[in-house]
Design a protein around this motif. Structure first.
Motif, PDB file in Angstrom:
ATOM      1  N   PHE A 128       0.808  -1.215   0.000  1.00  0.00           N
ATOM      2  CA  PHE A 128       0.000   0.000   0.000  1.00  0.00           C
ATOM      3  C   PHE A 128       0.846   1.272   0.000  1.00  0.00           C
ATOM      4  O   PHE A 128       0.331   2.365   0.212  1.00  0.00           O
ATOM      5  N   THR A 129       2.152   1.116  -0.245  1.00  0.00           N
ATOM      6  CA  THR A 129       3.021   2.283  -0.297  1.00  0.00           C
ATOM      7  C   THR A 129       2.529   3.247  -1.380  1.00  0.00           C
ATOM      8  O   THR A 129       2.263   2.845  -2.509  1.00  0.00           O
ATOM      9  N   GLY A 130       2.423   4.519  -1.008  1.00  0.00           N
ATOM     10  CA  GLY A 130       2.000   5.530  -1.969  1.00  0.00           C
ATOM     11  C   GLY A 130       0.494   5.705  -2.057  1.00  0.00           C
ATOM     12  O   GLY A 130       0.012   6.612  -2.729  1.00  0.00           O
ATOM     13  N   LEU A 131      -0.258   4.859  -1.376  1.00  0.00           N
ATOM     14  CA  LEU A 131      -1.719   4.957  -1.433  1.00  0.00           C
ATOM     15  C   LEU A 131      -2.301   5.654  -0.212  1.00  0.00           C
ATOM     16  O   LEU A 131      -3.496   5.925  -0.158  1.00  0.00           O
ATOM     17  N   ALA A 132      -1.457   5.938   0.780  1.00  0.00           N
ATOM     18  CA  ALA A 132      -1.957   6.369   2.084  1.00  0.00           C
ATOM     19  C   ALA A 132      -2.780   7.648   2.007  1.00  0.00           C
ATOM     20  O   ALA A 132      -3.833   7.758   2.634  1.00  0.00           O
ATOM     21  N   GLU A 133      -2.309   8.626   1.244  1.00  0.00           N
ATOM     22  CA  GLU A 133      -3.014   9.910   1.214  1.00  0.00           C
ATOM     23  C   GLU A 133      -4.409   9.738   0.606  1.00  0.00           C
ATOM     24  O   GLU A 133      -5.403  10.230   1.150  1.00  0.00           O
ATOM     25  N   ASP A 134      -4.464   9.046  -0.526  1.00  0.00           N
ATOM     26  CA  ASP A 134      -5.777   8.806  -1.141  1.00  0.00           C
ATOM     27  C   ASP A 134      -6.654   7.971  -0.218  1.00  0.00           C
ATOM     28  O   ASP A 134      -7.863   8.204  -0.102  1.00  0.00           O
ATOM     29  N   TYR A 135      -6.036   6.998   0.428  1.00  0.00           N
ATOM     30  CA  TYR A 135      -6.778   6.137   1.351  1.00  0.00           C
ATOM     31  C   TYR A 135      -7.406   6.979   2.467  1.00  0.00           C
ATOM     32  O   TYR A 135      -8.602   6.857   2.773  1.00  0.00           O
ATOM     33  N   SER A 136      -6.606   7.835   3.051  1.00  0.00           N
ATOM     34  CA  SER A 136      -7.077   8.622   4.181  1.00  0.00           C
ATOM     35  C   SER A 136      -8.108   9.671   3.761  1.00  0.00           C
ATOM     36  O   SER A 136      -9.091   9.904   4.453  1.00  0.00           O
ATOM     37  N   LEU A 137      -7.876  10.284   2.603  1.00  0.00           N
ATOM     38  CA  LEU A 137      -8.741  11.383   2.176  1.00  0.00           C
ATOM     39  C   LEU A 137     -10.063  10.913   1.587  1.00  0.00           C
ATOM     40  O   LEU A 137     -11.094  11.561   1.774  1.00  0.00           O
ATOM     41  N   TYR A 138     -10.035   9.809   0.859  1.00  0.00           N
ATOM     42  CA  TYR A 138     -11.174   9.501  -0.004  1.00  0.00           C
ATOM     43  C   TYR A 138     -11.951   8.241   0.346  1.00  0.00           C
ATOM     44  O   TYR A 138     -13.060   8.065  -0.128  1.00  0.00           O
ATOM     45  N   GLU A 179       0.394  -0.897  12.160  1.00  0.00           N
ATOM     46  CA  GLU A 179       0.380  -0.748  10.705  1.00  0.00           C
ATOM     47  C   GLU A 179       1.702  -1.252  10.121  1.00  0.00           C
ATOM     48  O   GLU A 179       2.770  -0.747  10.482  1.00  0.00           O
ATOM     49  N   PRO A 180       1.657  -2.226   9.244  1.00  0.00           N
ATOM     50  CA  PRO A 180       2.904  -2.772   8.695  1.00  0.00           C
ATOM     51  C   PRO A 180       3.573  -1.880   7.664  1.00  0.00           C
ATOM     52  O   PRO A 180       4.788  -1.946   7.484  1.00  0.00           O
ATOM     53  N   ASN A 181       2.799  -1.050   6.991  1.00  0.00           N
ATOM     54  CA  ASN A 181       3.339  -0.253   5.885  1.00  0.00           C
ATOM     55  C   ASN A 181       3.831   1.098   6.400  1.00  0.00           C
ATOM     56  O   ASN A 181       3.067   1.859   7.008  1.00  0.00           O
ATOM     57  N   ASP A 182       5.114   1.406   6.159  1.00  0.00           N
ATOM     58  CA  ASP A 182       5.706   2.639   6.698  1.00  0.00           C
ATOM     59  C   ASP A 182       4.963   3.880   6.216  1.00  0.00           C
ATOM     60  O   ASP A 182       4.714   4.809   6.989  1.00  0.00           O
ATOM     61  N   ASP A 183       4.622   3.903   4.939  1.00  0.00           N
ATOM     62  CA  ASP A 183       3.948   5.059   4.364  1.00  0.00           C
ATOM     63  C   ASP A 183       2.565   5.268   5.002  1.00  0.00           C
ATOM     64  O   ASP A 183       2.195   6.383   5.377  1.00  0.00           O
ATOM     65  N   MET A 184       1.838   4.188   5.135  1.00  0.00           N
ATOM     66  CA  MET A 184       0.507   4.287   5.752  1.00  0.00           C
ATOM     67  C   MET A 184       0.623   4.734   7.214  1.00  0.00           C
ATOM     68  O   MET A 184      -0.152   5.561   7.694  1.00  0.00           O
ATOM     69  N   ARG A 185       1.607   4.179   7.913  1.00  0.00           N
ATOM     70  CA  ARG A 185       1.769   4.524   9.329  1.00  0.00           C
ATOM     71  C   ARG A 185       2.156   5.989   9.505  1.00  0.00           C
ATOM     72  O   ARG A 185       1.619   6.692  10.368  1.00  0.00           O
ATOM     73  N   GLU A 186       3.074   6.452   8.669  1.00  0.00           N
ATOM     74  CA  GLU A 186       3.499   7.861   8.771  1.00  0.00           C
ATOM     75  C   GLU A 186       2.348   8.799   8.438  1.00  0.00           C
ATOM     76  O   GLU A 186       2.184   9.847   9.067  1.00  0.00           O
ATOM     77  N   GLN A 187       1.554   8.432   7.453  1.00  0.00           N
ATOM     78  CA  GLN A 187       0.387   9.247   7.099  1.00  0.00           C
ATOM     79  C   GLN A 187      -0.582   9.304   8.278  1.00  0.00           C
ATOM     80  O   GLN A 187      -1.131  10.351   8.612  1.00  0.00           O
ATOM     81  N   VAL A 202      -5.454  -3.042  13.632  1.00  0.00           N
ATOM     82  CA  VAL A 202      -4.329  -3.527  12.823  1.00  0.00           C
ATOM     83  C   VAL A 202      -4.597  -3.182  11.358  1.00  0.00           C
ATOM     84  O   VAL A 202      -5.658  -3.510  10.827  1.00  0.00           O
ATOM     85  N   GLY A 203      -3.640  -2.535  10.743  1.00  0.00           N
ATOM     86  CA  GLY A 203      -3.858  -1.989   9.404  1.00  0.00           C
ATOM     87  C   GLY A 203      -4.751  -0.792   9.538  1.00  0.00           C
ATOM     88  O   GLY A 203      -5.896  -0.812   9.090  1.00  0.00           O
ATOM     89  N   ALA A 204      -4.220   0.254  10.216  1.00  0.00           N
ATOM     90  CA  ALA A 204      -5.054   1.151  10.988  1.00  0.00           C
ATOM     91  C   ALA A 204      -5.628   2.362  10.285  1.00  0.00           C
ATOM     92  O   ALA A 204      -6.539   2.963  10.828  1.00  0.00           O
ATOM     93  N   VAL A 205      -5.137   2.749   9.153  1.00  0.00           N
ATOM     94  CA  VAL A 205      -5.589   4.021   8.593  1.00  0.00           C
ATOM     95  C   VAL A 205      -7.104   4.100   8.377  1.00  0.00           C
ATOM     96  O   VAL A 205      -7.702   5.125   8.663  1.00  0.00           O
ATOM     97  N   PRO A 206      -7.761   3.043   7.916  1.00  0.00           N
ATOM     98  CA  PRO A 206      -9.180   3.198   7.613  1.00  0.00           C
ATOM     99  C   PRO A 206     -10.039   3.629   8.797  1.00  0.00           C
ATOM    100  O   PRO A 206     -10.941   4.429   8.647  1.00  0.00           O
ATOM    101  N   VAL A 207      -9.786   3.077   9.968  1.00  0.00           N
ATOM    102  CA  VAL A 207     -10.673   3.381  11.086  1.00  0.00           C
ATOM    103  C   VAL A 207     -10.198   4.579  11.885  1.00  0.00           C
ATOM    104  O   VAL A 207     -10.966   5.462  12.234  1.00  0.00           O
TER     105      VAL A 207
END
Lengths: 54, 188
Positions: free
Chosen positions: A6-16, B14-22, A44-49
């Motif tokens: 998921f590298t590089g997807l975080a911003e879109d993931y969080s915003l949209y 979070e396993p992914n560094d980019d996701m965790r930093e975000q 775990v795999g925390a950005v969505p929530v």
């Protein structure tokens, strides 16, 4: 990028990504064995929530 | 969302560094402790959590290893939650059209692992019941409505891993100007 990476997807993931259902959240909190204020929660795999606007 | 519900503590693994930093940099971070780890190996202490969730991510982990890890980390009486947020595609003709377009590109070239409406989730209740680690399994479902602009809709697709890495995905993304125009027309 690889499948499952998921590298590089975080911003879109969080915003949209759409928010989760508040009704389901209330249901989850309603079936826990402790009062909400005493719960130690892990995601775990925390950005969505936890990183998403709500 | 759960952090805003007033719980005692929230730890995000979070396993992914980019996701965790975000996540760490997000303005709604509200005291969340972020740690590197995975579903199979959280790095958390035995019996340290009352509620452990995986949101739109449980289908990525090794089921048996992750369930064993969650059993170790959860306190007696604790809950594991696997959560998804699938779209109700059938009610929107544009969504049906886009999914059909994706299907024409898919073939054997795009391997989709997600999402909440898949064989994985259809059998999950039975798998959790039969794994021997849970006293009871509860299934919750709710419909909710999220007004979505074309830009947000397309942004959500940009966050889908399996539509970003194959050459077919490039074909898919070249279609977006057309789809975006179509969605704007229907938006008015």
């Amino acid at each position: 990028m690889k499948h499952g990476d998921f590298t590089g997807l975080a911003e879109d993931y969080s915003l949209y990504r759409p928010d989760y259902s508040q009704a389901v959240l209330r249901g989850i909190l309603g079936i826990t064995a402790k009062p909400v204020t005493k719960l130690d929660v892990v995601d775990v795999g925390a950005v969505p929530v936890y990183g998403h606007e709500c | 969302m759960l952090a805003n519900a007033g719980v005692h503590s929230v730890t995000a693994i979070e396993p992914n560094d980019d996701m965790r930093e975000q996540g760490m940099a997000h303005r709604d971070n509200r005291g969340i402790v972020w740690k590197k780890g995975s579903g199979e190996e959280t790095g958390l202490a035995n019996g340290s959590a009352d509620l452990l969730s995986m949101a739109s991510s449980f289908h990525w982990v090794d089921f048996d290893k992750a369930i064993a890890e969650f059993d170790r980390v959860l306190r007696p009486g604790g809950c594991f939650v696997a959560l998804w947020n699938p779209r109700f595609i059938e009610v929107n003709p544009l969504l049906v059209e886009i999914e059909a377009h994706l299907e024409t590109l898919k073939g054997s070239e795009i391997k989709r692992v997600s999402s909440g409406r898949s064989e994985f989730t259809e059998t999950l209740t039975e798998r959790l019941e039969s794994c021997g680690r849970f006293s009871e399994v509860v299934y919750l479902e709710s419909k909710h409505f999220i007004p979505t602009s074309p830009d947000r809709y397309i942004g959500a697709w940009r966050s889908v891993n399996d539509l970003r890495f194959s050459w077919v995905a490039k074909v898919f993304w070249r279609s977006w100007p057309t789809l975006k125009t179509a969605s704007r027309v229907r938006d008015y």
